[in-house]
Design a protein around this motif. Structure first.
Motif, PDB file in Angstrom:
ATOM      1  N   LEU A 179       0.808  -1.217   0.000  1.00 24.28           N
ATOM      2  CA  LEU A 179       0.000   0.000   0.000  1.00 24.28           C
ATOM      3  C   LEU A 179       0.844   1.271   0.000  1.00 24.28           C
ATOM      4  CD1 LEU A 179      -2.832  -1.027   2.510  1.00 24.28           C
ATOM      5  CD2 LEU A 179      -2.850  -1.123   0.017  1.00 24.28           C
ATOM      6  N   ASN A 180       2.163   1.126   0.073  1.00 24.99           N
ATOM      7  CA  ASN A 180       3.038   2.296   0.076  1.00 24.99           C
ATOM      8  C   ASN A 180       3.185   2.940  -1.298  1.00 24.99           C
ATOM      9  OD1 ASN A 180       3.696   2.774   2.710  1.00 24.99           O
ATOM     10  ND2 ASN A 180       5.485   1.429   2.718  1.00 24.99           N
ATOM     11  N   SER A 181       2.732   2.240  -2.337  1.00 26.16           N
ATOM     12  CA  SER A 181       2.828   2.789  -3.682  1.00 26.16           C
ATOM     13  C   SER A 181       1.498   2.615  -4.402  1.00 26.16           C
ATOM     14  CB  SER A 181       3.939   2.086  -4.475  1.00 26.16           C
ATOM     15  OG  SER A 181       3.608   0.729  -4.701  1.00 26.16           O
ATOM     16  N   ARG A 182       1.295   3.433  -5.423  1.00 27.12           N
ATOM     17  CA  ARG A 182       0.046   3.362  -6.180  1.00 27.12           C
ATOM     18  C   ARG A 182      -0.099   2.014  -6.880  1.00 27.12           C
ATOM     19  NH1 ARG A 182      -1.661   7.252 -11.301  1.00 27.12           N
ATOM     20  NH2 ARG A 182      -3.732   6.332 -11.650  1.00 27.12           N
ATOM     21  N   ASN A 183       0.985   1.577  -7.529  1.00 27.44           N
ATOM     22  CA  ASN A 183       0.942   0.286  -8.218  1.00 27.44           C
ATOM     23  C   ASN A 183       0.717  -0.861  -7.239  1.00 27.44           C
ATOM     24  OD1 ASN A 183       1.386   1.521 -10.691  1.00 27.44           O
ATOM     25  ND2 ASN A 183       3.613   1.196 -10.649  1.00 27.44           N
ATOM     26  N   GLY A 184       1.355  -0.761  -6.061  1.00 26.43           N
ATOM     27  CA  GLY A 184       1.162  -1.789  -5.048  1.00 26.43           C
ATOM     28  C   GLY A 184      -0.270  -1.831  -4.547  1.00 26.43           C
ATOM     29  N   THR A 185      -0.874  -0.664  -4.372  1.00 28.21           N
ATOM     30  CA  THR A 185      -2.269  -0.590  -3.924  1.00 28.21           C
ATOM     31  C   THR A 185      -3.201  -1.207  -4.962  1.00 28.21           C
ATOM     32  OG1 THR A 185      -1.805   1.443  -2.692  1.00 28.21           O
ATOM     33  CG2 THR A 185      -4.111   0.958  -3.189  1.00 28.21           C
ATOM     34  N   ILE A 186      -2.956  -0.873  -6.228  1.00 32.55           N
ATOM     35  CA  ILE A 186      -3.773  -1.445  -7.305  1.00 32.55           C
ATOM     36  C   ILE A 186      -3.625  -2.966  -7.332  1.00 32.55           C
ATOM     37  CG2 ILE A 186      -4.069  -1.569  -9.811  1.00 32.55           C
ATOM     38  CD1 ILE A 186      -3.218   1.391  -9.916  1.00 32.55           C
ATOM     39  N   LEU A 187      -2.368  -3.432  -7.206  1.00 34.99           N
ATOM     40  CA  LEU A 187      -2.111  -4.871  -7.196  1.00 34.99           C
ATOM     41  C   LEU A 187      -2.829  -5.548  -6.037  1.00 34.99           C
ATOM     42  CD1 LEU A 187      -0.566  -7.380  -8.204  1.00 34.99           C
ATOM     43  CD2 LEU A 187       1.345  -6.670  -6.747  1.00 34.99           C
ATOM     44  N   TYR A 188      -2.773  -4.918  -4.865  1.00 33.15           N
ATOM     45  CA  TYR A 188      -3.421  -5.489  -3.675  1.00 33.15           C
ATOM     46  C   TYR A 188      -4.936  -5.595  -3.869  1.00 33.15           C
ATOM     47  CZ  TYR A 188      -4.992  -5.928   1.169  1.00 33.15           C
ATOM     48  OH  TYR A 188      -5.614  -6.345   2.320  1.00 33.15           O
ATOM     49  N   VAL A 189      -5.541  -4.527  -4.367  1.00 33.83           N
ATOM     50  CA  VAL A 189      -6.991  -4.514  -4.580  1.00 33.83           C
ATOM     51  C   VAL A 189      -7.387  -5.569  -5.610  1.00 33.83           C
ATOM     52  CG1 VAL A 189      -8.942  -3.162  -5.432  1.00 33.83           C
ATOM     53  CG2 VAL A 189      -7.261  -2.099  -3.907  1.00 33.83           C
ATOM     54  N   VAL A 190      -6.626  -5.645  -6.702  1.00 32.50           N
ATOM     55  CA  VAL A 190      -6.917  -6.628  -7.751  1.00 32.50           C
ATOM     56  C   VAL A 190      -6.799  -8.048  -7.204  1.00 32.50           C
ATOM     57  CG1 VAL A 190      -6.099  -7.589  -9.939  1.00 32.50           C
ATOM     58  CG2 VAL A 190      -6.288  -5.112  -9.666  1.00 32.50           C
ATOM     59  N   LEU A 191      -5.751  -8.305  -6.400  1.00 32.22           N
ATOM     60  CA  LEU A 191      -5.572  -9.632  -5.808  1.00 32.22           C
ATOM     61  C   LEU A 191      -6.726 -10.001  -4.888  1.00 32.22           C
ATOM     62  CD1 LEU A 191      -1.745  -9.762  -4.970  1.00 32.22           C
ATOM     63  CD2 LEU A 191      -2.975 -11.205  -6.588  1.00 32.22           C
ATOM     64  N   ILE A 192      -7.159  -9.039  -4.066  1.00 31.30           N
ATOM     65  CA  ILE A 192      -8.282  -9.293  -3.160  1.00 31.30           C
ATOM     66  C   ILE A 192      -9.539  -9.631  -3.946  1.00 31.30           C
ATOM     67  CG2 ILE A 192      -9.878  -8.200  -1.527  1.00 31.30           C
ATOM     68  CD1 ILE A 192      -7.283  -9.042  -0.249  1.00 31.30           C
ATOM     69  N   ILE A 193      -9.798  -8.878  -5.010  1.00 27.47           N
ATOM     70  CA  ILE A 193     -10.987  -9.129  -5.832  1.00 27.47           C
ATOM     71  C   ILE A 193     -10.906 -10.511  -6.483  1.00 27.47           C
ATOM     72  CG2 ILE A 193     -12.237  -8.405  -7.903  1.00 27.47           C
ATOM     73  CD1 ILE A 193     -11.466  -5.518  -7.200  1.00 27.47           C
TER      74      ILE A 193
END
Length: 592
Positions: free
Chosen positions: A164-178
């Motif tokens: 969550l420290n980076s925009r790309n990381g946040t997007i990756l995290y959200v996509v993985l959760i979904i």
């Protein structure tokens, strides 16, 4: 909507009619888990560690264990035992629901016999599918599933925080959760199909669930959501009823507060356990009802009345005994509550709400937030100097692919870094040391080693600290334990510490002054060892308020957090004058 209401009504009905069966089932499962399963796993772990010569499992020794034949054998045995127990636990509850919804008489012996017939499927490569299924999918909905072994499985906080420290990381995290949530829901009927249908293999059950859930996905999600909302609403209402008398007594008769609070906390804990147990039963009943479309059969009481009466009597006696026993423990714990924890607040990489991590602005922001220490990361540059930077490359913050050890100090300190709308340049270690002296900021310095350091890099580090008369002022830590041992020998005045992302067992003997451990492994055993050796204990990365509350109550020496302002506010609320109602609410947050 009418069907959803009817299904939920039938689930409530089954729970009421078969409440005695569920009391007995959960009691036996918890006894087996506490007195057979967990001691067995502990024994196997101890044997593996003894034979392999590993005293403590850390991020370093775990690699050795994963390549040792006997350790791999032991891990395989533990996984097999855990999976089989999960199969029996969840499978038994599924068969209970199936028989109850079909109004088929049953006995425990018959249910166990059905489950025994399918254990053979776990002695095959199909077991690997179940391991992947449990590790990747179930933790997402573990609070709902009636599988006690996996309810505390979660992704370590520091991994999520890094993403969550980076925009790309946040997007990756959200996509993985979904994606994982979608996959989890599509495979949600695997266990009911595998347990109920005698000839169905694990692979076949996975395929059946994938096909069946395509038609029932939205309906299933809707019913799960409604059940959770209803359950939590009733729980909050029950807690309100329980806590109200304590509020009244503290207002008019404060001297009765401690005793009343102990009983109130016990009731609250019991109600929370009860409601989440009920939620697990609801979930099992729902899966079976939707998977097999059993919504019309009337319940059939299969136990004889004298037996049911015996269960009720013993349940009442045990509950009363446990209530007074727990109330006694709670009275002692409430009376010993630490009112002024000595825990230091360590601001992780500065304060990222005030600047880019590890930069001058972020460190100044941490000082303004009144952090007791500021954690920074340093590593050596191409020309042998030290720069304050966390990652090995500049890609995350500077958008460049350069590696830190391939660049000189001058190249790095002229590099602009960006994050969350903030902009700054990378700071040199000397610049931060000078600022810390001028602003009286105590640092927790983490040495990042990359393998390309100069032979005298530790001496250079010591000299730089000595230049600012800070040898015995700041703390220095590293996950590279040999480096810390060498630093301790080189300059004993420095407060050195070991960083553990994993720590299980007996900590290795060392001359370190403190250890810094990931919060999942900051157990009573670790804290006891640290205290016995006269060391300090820092815990990372604590960002959730309930976790702050928990470690303040443990009075650890330091909590490393991204939110020093919230941590300070939470610490200031520890006051001897704080009423018992607030203390209980704090403990309930920890339970959640």
């Amino acid at each position: 909507m009418d069907r959803i209401k009817r299904v939920i009504k039938l689930i409530f009905r089954n729970l009421y009619y078969y409440r005695v069966d569920y009391i007995r089932t959960f009691a036996i499962l918890r006894i087996v888990q506490a007195f057979i399963l967990l001691p067995l796993i502990w024994l196997i772990t101890a044997i593996v560690m003894d034979i392999t010569g590993v005293q403590v499992i850390t991020q370093d020794s775990i690699l050795y264990l994963l390549t040792h034949p006997f350790a791999l054998f032991g891990i395989g045995i533990i996984l097999f035992i855990g999976i089989v127990f999960i199969y029996y636990e969840l499978g038994f509850l599924i068969l209970l629901a199936y028989y109850q919804q079909r109004a088929i008489p049953y006995t425990w012996k018959e249910l166990l016999k059905r489950l025994n017939q399918k254990v053979v499927y776990f002695i095959s490569l199909q077991t690997l599918l179940i391991v992947v299924y449990l590790l990747l999918l179930i933790p997402l909905i573990s609070s709902l599933l009636p599988v006690s072994l996996i309810q505390n499985i979660n992704v370590p906080s520091f991994i999520i925080d890094e993403l969550l420290n980076s925009r790309n990381g946040t997007i990756l995290y959200v996509v993985l959760i979904i994606i994982l949530s979608f996959i989890g829901l599509r495979f949600i009927f695997t266990w009911p199909f595998f347990t109920v249908y005698q000839e169905v293999t694990i692979v076949k059950a996975l395929k059946m669930s994938w096909q069946f859930s395509k038609r029932k996905l939205l309906e299933t999600v809707g019913m799960i959501g409604l059940i959770v909302i209803v359950n939590l609403t009733l729980l909050l209402f029950a807690l309100f009823i329980i806590l109200t008398p304590l509020f009244i007594i503290e207002s008019f008769k404060p001297s009765w507060g401690l005793v009343t609070a102990s009983f109130t906390l016990t009731l609250a804990q019991g109600v929370i356990i009860l409601f989440f147990t009920i939620l697990q039963v609801f979930f099992t009943q729902l899966l079976v009802m939707v998977a097999f479309q059993l919504t019309r059969h009337k319940p059939l009481i299969v136990q004889e009345e004298p037996f049911r009466e015996t269960i009720r009597q013993w349940t009442f006696i045990i509950v009363v005994f446990a209530f007074f026993l727990m109330s006694g423990f709670n009275l002692i714990n409430l009376e010993k509550t630490i009112y002024e924890p000595e825990t230091n607040i360590v601001s992780h990489r500065g304060f990222m709400d005030g600047g880019v991590e590890n930069t001058v602005k972020a460190i100044e922001a941490a000082k303004e937030a009144e952090a007791d220490l500021v954690e920074i990361d340093i590593q050596q540059t191409k020309d042998g100097e030290f720069v304050v930077y966390h990652d090995k490359t500049l890609s995350r913050l500077a958008g460049e692919d350069d590696i830190v050890y391939d660049l000189t100090l001058n190249e790095l300190v002229t590099t602009t870094v960006l994050a969350d709308g903030f902009s700054d340049t990378i700071a040199s270690f000397e610049e931060v040391l000078e600022m810390s002296r001028d602003l009286n900021i105590k640092l927790l310095i983490e040495l990042k080693t990359h393998g390309f350091e100069t032979e005298d890099f530790l001496q250079r580090f010591v000299d730089q600290l000595d230049e600012y008369d800070a040898l015995d002022y700041h703390y220095v830590q590293s996950p590279d334990l040999p480096t810390m041992e060498l630093l301790e020998e080189l300059e004993p005045r420095i407060h050195t510490g070991h960083v553990y992302s994993i720590a299980y067992g007996k900590l290795p003997e060392s001359n370190a002054d403190f250890i810094s451990v990931e919060q999942s492994f900051a157990t009573k055993n670790i804290q006891k060892q640290v205290e016995e050796r006269g060391m300090e204990l820092f815990v990372w990365t604590i960002n959730d308020e309930s976790d702050m509350q928990k470690f303040y109550e443990k009075n650890v020496n330091g909590v490393i957090t991204d939110h020093p302002d919230e941590a300070l506010s939470k610490r200031e609320k520890f006051d001897e004058k704080q009423n018992f109602l607030q203390r209980i609410l704090n403990k309930i947050k920890i339970i959640y």
